[in-house]
Design a protein around this motif. Sequence first.
Motif, PDB file in Angstrom:
ATOM      1  N   VAL A 117       0.878  -1.168   0.000  1.00 37.95           N
ATOM      2  CA  VAL A 117       0.000   0.000   0.000  1.00 37.95           C
ATOM      3  C   VAL A 117       0.918   1.222   0.000  1.00 37.95           C
ATOM      4  O   VAL A 117       1.455   1.613   1.031  1.00 37.95           O
ATOM      5  CB  VAL A 117      -0.935   0.007   1.224  1.00 37.95           C
ATOM      6  CG1 VAL A 117      -1.772   1.294   1.251  1.00 37.95           C
ATOM      7  CG2 VAL A 117      -1.858  -1.208   1.194  1.00 37.95           C
ATOM      8  N   ARG A 118       1.109   1.798  -1.193  1.00 32.88           N
ATOM      9  CA  ARG A 118       2.051   2.911  -1.304  1.00 32.88           C
ATOM     10  C   ARG A 118       1.499   4.203  -0.717  1.00 32.88           C
ATOM     11  O   ARG A 118       2.258   5.112  -0.372  1.00 32.88           O
ATOM     12  CB  ARG A 118       2.422   3.152  -2.769  1.00 32.88           C
ATOM     13  CG  ARG A 118       3.251   2.044  -3.378  1.00 32.88           C
ATOM     14  CD  ARG A 118       3.964   2.529  -4.633  1.00 32.88           C
ATOM     15  NE  ARG A 118       3.045   3.015  -5.647  1.00 32.88           N
ATOM     16  CZ  ARG A 118       2.995   4.280  -6.071  1.00 32.88           C
ATOM     17  NH1 ARG A 118       3.812   5.191  -5.564  1.00 32.88           N
ATOM     18  NH2 ARG A 118       2.133   4.623  -7.021  1.00 32.88           N
ATOM     19  N   GLY A 119       0.179   4.295  -0.597  1.00 39.21           N
ATOM     20  CA  GLY A 119      -0.378   5.520  -0.037  1.00 39.21           C
ATOM     21  C   GLY A 119      -1.871   5.645  -0.287  1.00 39.21           C
ATOM     22  O   GLY A 119      -2.549   4.671  -0.657  1.00 39.21           O
ATOM     23  N   PHE A 120      -2.354   6.856  -0.084  1.00 41.81           N
ATOM     24  CA  PHE A 120      -3.785   7.160  -0.148  1.00 41.81           C
ATOM     25  C   PHE A 120      -3.987   8.363  -1.060  1.00 41.81           C
ATOM     26  O   PHE A 120      -3.252   9.355  -0.979  1.00 41.81           O
ATOM     27  CB  PHE A 120      -4.287   7.472   1.266  1.00 41.81           C
ATOM     28  CG  PHE A 120      -5.696   7.988   1.348  1.00 41.81           C
ATOM     29  CD1 PHE A 120      -6.765   7.115   1.465  1.00 41.81           C
ATOM     30  CD2 PHE A 120      -5.953   9.358   1.314  1.00 41.81           C
ATOM     31  CE1 PHE A 120      -8.069   7.590   1.549  1.00 41.81           C
ATOM     32  CE2 PHE A 120      -7.251   9.841   1.399  1.00 41.81           C
ATOM     33  CZ  PHE A 120      -8.311   8.959   1.512  1.00 41.81           C
ATOM     34  N   VAL A 121      -5.006   8.281  -1.927  1.00 45.01           N
ATOM     35  CA  VAL A 121      -5.324   9.400  -2.820  1.00 45.01           C
ATOM     36  C   VAL A 121      -6.833   9.633  -2.813  1.00 45.01           C
ATOM     37  O   VAL A 121      -7.613   8.700  -2.637  1.00 45.01           O
ATOM     38  CB  VAL A 121      -4.857   9.129  -4.262  1.00 45.01           C
ATOM     39  CG1 VAL A 121      -3.330   9.074  -4.337  1.00 45.01           C
ATOM     40  CG2 VAL A 121      -5.463   7.840  -4.816  1.00 45.01           C
ATOM     41  N   THR A 122      -7.212  10.872  -2.977  1.00 47.11           N
ATOM     42  CA  THR A 122      -8.635  11.199  -3.107  1.00 47.11           C
ATOM     43  C   THR A 122      -9.063  11.188  -4.567  1.00 47.11           C
ATOM     44  O   THR A 122     -10.237  11.025  -4.871  1.00 47.11           O
ATOM     45  CB  THR A 122      -8.926  12.572  -2.493  1.00 47.11           C
ATOM     46  OG1 THR A 122      -8.062  13.559  -3.088  1.00 47.11           O
ATOM     47  CG2 THR A 122      -8.669  12.559  -0.984  1.00 47.11           C
ATOM     48  N   ASP A 123      -8.101  11.369  -5.469  1.00 49.83           N
ATOM     49  CA  ASP A 123      -8.350  11.340  -6.912  1.00 49.83           C
ATOM     50  C   ASP A 123      -7.490  10.238  -7.519  1.00 49.83           C
ATOM     51  O   ASP A 123      -6.259  10.266  -7.386  1.00 49.83           O
ATOM     52  CB  ASP A 123      -7.990  12.695  -7.530  1.00 49.83           C
ATOM     53  CG  ASP A 123      -8.334  12.767  -9.011  1.00 49.83           C
ATOM     54  OD1 ASP A 123      -8.644  11.717  -9.610  1.00 49.83           O
ATOM     55  OD2 ASP A 123      -8.280  13.880  -9.571  1.00 49.83           O
ATOM     56  N   PRO A 124      -8.100   9.264  -8.194  1.00 49.00           N
ATOM     57  CA  PRO A 124      -7.309   8.177  -8.786  1.00 49.00           C
ATOM     58  C   PRO A 124      -6.182   8.668  -9.691  1.00 49.00           C
ATOM     59  O   PRO A 124      -5.150   7.994  -9.817  1.00 49.00           O
ATOM     60  CB  PRO A 124      -8.351   7.379  -9.571  1.00 49.00           C
ATOM     61  CG  PRO A 124      -9.647   7.637  -8.856  1.00 49.00           C
ATOM     62  CD  PRO A 124      -9.548   9.067  -8.388  1.00 49.00           C
ATOM     63  N   ALA A 125      -6.372   9.828 -10.290  1.00 47.50           N
ATOM     64  CA  ALA A 125      -5.336  10.351 -11.181  1.00 47.50           C
ATOM     65  C   ALA A 125      -4.069  10.725 -10.430  1.00 47.50           C
ATOM     66  O   ALA A 125      -3.002  10.888 -11.040  1.00 47.50           O
ATOM     67  CB  ALA A 125      -5.871  11.568 -11.940  1.00 47.50           C
ATOM     68  N   ASP A 126      -4.173  10.883  -9.104  1.00 49.30           N
ATOM     69  CA  ASP A 126      -3.008  11.267  -8.307  1.00 49.30           C
ATOM     70  C   ASP A 126      -2.175  10.070  -7.855  1.00 49.30           C
ATOM     71  O   ASP A 126      -1.165  10.252  -7.168  1.00 49.30           O
ATOM     72  CB  ASP A 126      -3.460  12.057  -7.068  1.00 49.30           C
ATOM     73  CG  ASP A 126      -4.117  13.384  -7.433  1.00 49.30           C
ATOM     74  OD1 ASP A 126      -3.808  13.905  -8.520  1.00 49.30           O
ATOM     75  OD2 ASP A 126      -4.936  13.877  -6.632  1.00 49.30           O
ATOM     76  N   ALA A 127      -2.590   8.857  -8.221  1.00 47.64           N
ATOM     77  CA  ALA A 127      -1.868   7.665  -7.756  1.00 47.64           C
ATOM     78  C   ALA A 127      -0.425   7.681  -8.242  1.00 47.64           C
ATOM     79  O   ALA A 127       0.501   7.357  -7.500  1.00 47.64           O
ATOM     80  CB  ALA A 127      -2.580   6.403  -8.226  1.00 47.64           C
ATOM     81  N   GLY A 128      -0.218   8.071  -9.477  1.00 40.36           N
ATOM     82  CA  GLY A 128       1.132   8.163 -10.015  1.00 40.36           C
ATOM     83  C   GLY A 128       1.803   6.810 -10.181  1.00 40.36           C
ATOM     84  O   GLY A 128       1.289   5.777  -9.756  1.00 40.36           O
ATOM     85  N   ALA A 129       2.965   6.833 -10.752  1.00 34.53           N
ATOM     86  CA  ALA A 129       3.734   5.615 -10.959  1.00 34.53           C
ATOM     87  C   ALA A 129       4.712   5.429  -9.814  1.00 34.53           C
ATOM     88  O   ALA A 129       5.209   6.404  -9.249  1.00 34.53           O
ATOM     89  CB  ALA A 129       4.483   5.681 -12.280  1.00 34.53           C
ATOM     90  N   PRO A 130       5.005   4.209  -9.450  1.00 33.61           N
ATOM     91  CA  PRO A 130       5.979   3.975  -8.376  1.00 33.61           C
ATOM     92  C   PRO A 130       7.397   4.269  -8.850  1.00 33.61           C
ATOM     93  O   PRO A 130       7.659   4.417 -10.047  1.00 33.61           O
ATOM     94  CB  PRO A 130       5.795   2.492  -8.070  1.00 33.61           C
ATOM     95  CG  PRO A 130       5.346   1.903  -9.371  1.00 33.61           C
ATOM     96  CD  PRO A 130       4.480   2.948 -10.008  1.00 33.61           C
ATOM     97  N   ALA A 131       8.303   4.346  -7.905  1.00 37.04           N
ATOM     98  CA  ALA A 131       9.710   4.538  -8.249  1.00 37.04           C
ATOM     99  C   ALA A 131      10.200   3.333  -9.047  1.00 37.04           C
ATOM    100  O   ALA A 131       9.759   2.202  -8.836  1.00 37.04           O
ATOM    101  CB  ALA A 131      10.536   4.705  -6.973  1.00 37.04           C
ATOM    102  N   SER A 132      11.120   3.584  -9.966  1.00 38.49           N
ATOM    103  CA  SER A 132      11.625   2.502 -10.815  1.00 38.49           C
ATOM    104  C   SER A 132      12.984   2.026 -10.322  1.00 38.49           C
ATOM    105  O   SER A 132      13.650   2.693  -9.525  1.00 38.49           O
ATOM    106  CB  SER A 132      11.732   2.990 -12.260  1.00 38.49           C
ATOM    107  OG  SER A 132      12.616   4.100 -12.341  1.00 38.49           O
TER     108      SER A 132
END
Length: 251
Positions: A117-132
Amino acid sequence: MLRTALRPRFLGLLGLVVVVGIAFAFLGRWQLGVAESRSYREAVEAARAQEPTALTSVLEPHAPFRGDLSSRPVTAQGSYAPEGQLLVPDRRLDGVAGSWVLTPFVVEGSGATLPVVRGFVTDPADAGAPASGSLTIAGGLAPGESPSSVPVAAGEIGSVDLSLLVNTWPGELYNAFVFLESETPQAADQPTRVPTPLPDTSIQWRNAAYAVQWWVFALFALWVWFRMVREETRREERLEAPGDTGSRDDA
C-alpha cells in the motif's frame, strides 16, 4: 413494603445508597478507562519498539501469516511492477474518503510478489507511478483482508484480498501486505502515506475486573437497602398478625 420504604429513615438510607452507587459507578468507569488507555499505550510502545527486520527472514512466500507478525516493521529489497498497480476504493484517512494505491513489489532473492500500500489518494489520477529500479522499502506488515462483494471498476480491487491477487499477479505471492513507510531511493511524487494499523489493543482485563467490582459494589449497596426494608416489613407484619396478638393475650 412501600410504606416502610417511604419512611424518613429508609429514605435517608436510600439517598446515601444512591450517592454511594453513583460514586462507585464513576470509579468503575474510571478503572475501565485506565484499562483501555493502558492497553492502547502498551500496544503503541510495543509496535514502535520493534526493530525493522528483513521480510525474507520472517516470512516465506505462501507461508501462513502468524499473529505476531501483525504491524511488524520489515524491510525488503526489490522493484515495483507498475503494470499491476491497483486502487482499493472506499477507504478513509483522517476522515477523508479516497482509495489506497496498491502496487506489486517483486522481492529480490525470493522472486515473489509483496503487495504494498504505497499511499492514499482522493483522486485516482493522483496515484502516479511507483519509483523505478532497485529499491529498499520499509513498512508494517498486515494480513490479507477479507474478500469484498462490492462492485469495482477496472483497475480497482474491493479489498486487499490475497486469494484474488494470487490469480491477478504473476508468480508467487506473500501471504501478507505492507503499509509503506519509506523507500530508498524515493520517487518525486508520492501519495499520502497510510499509517500501519496498531496491533490488537484489547483492554487490560485486570483493570476491567476492578471496574466490574465497583459496579457490583453499587448493586450490592442497593440490594442491602432493599433487604433491610423487606426485613423490617416482615417484622412488622409478624407483630401485627392476629395469631401473634392471640398468643400474647393468652399469656
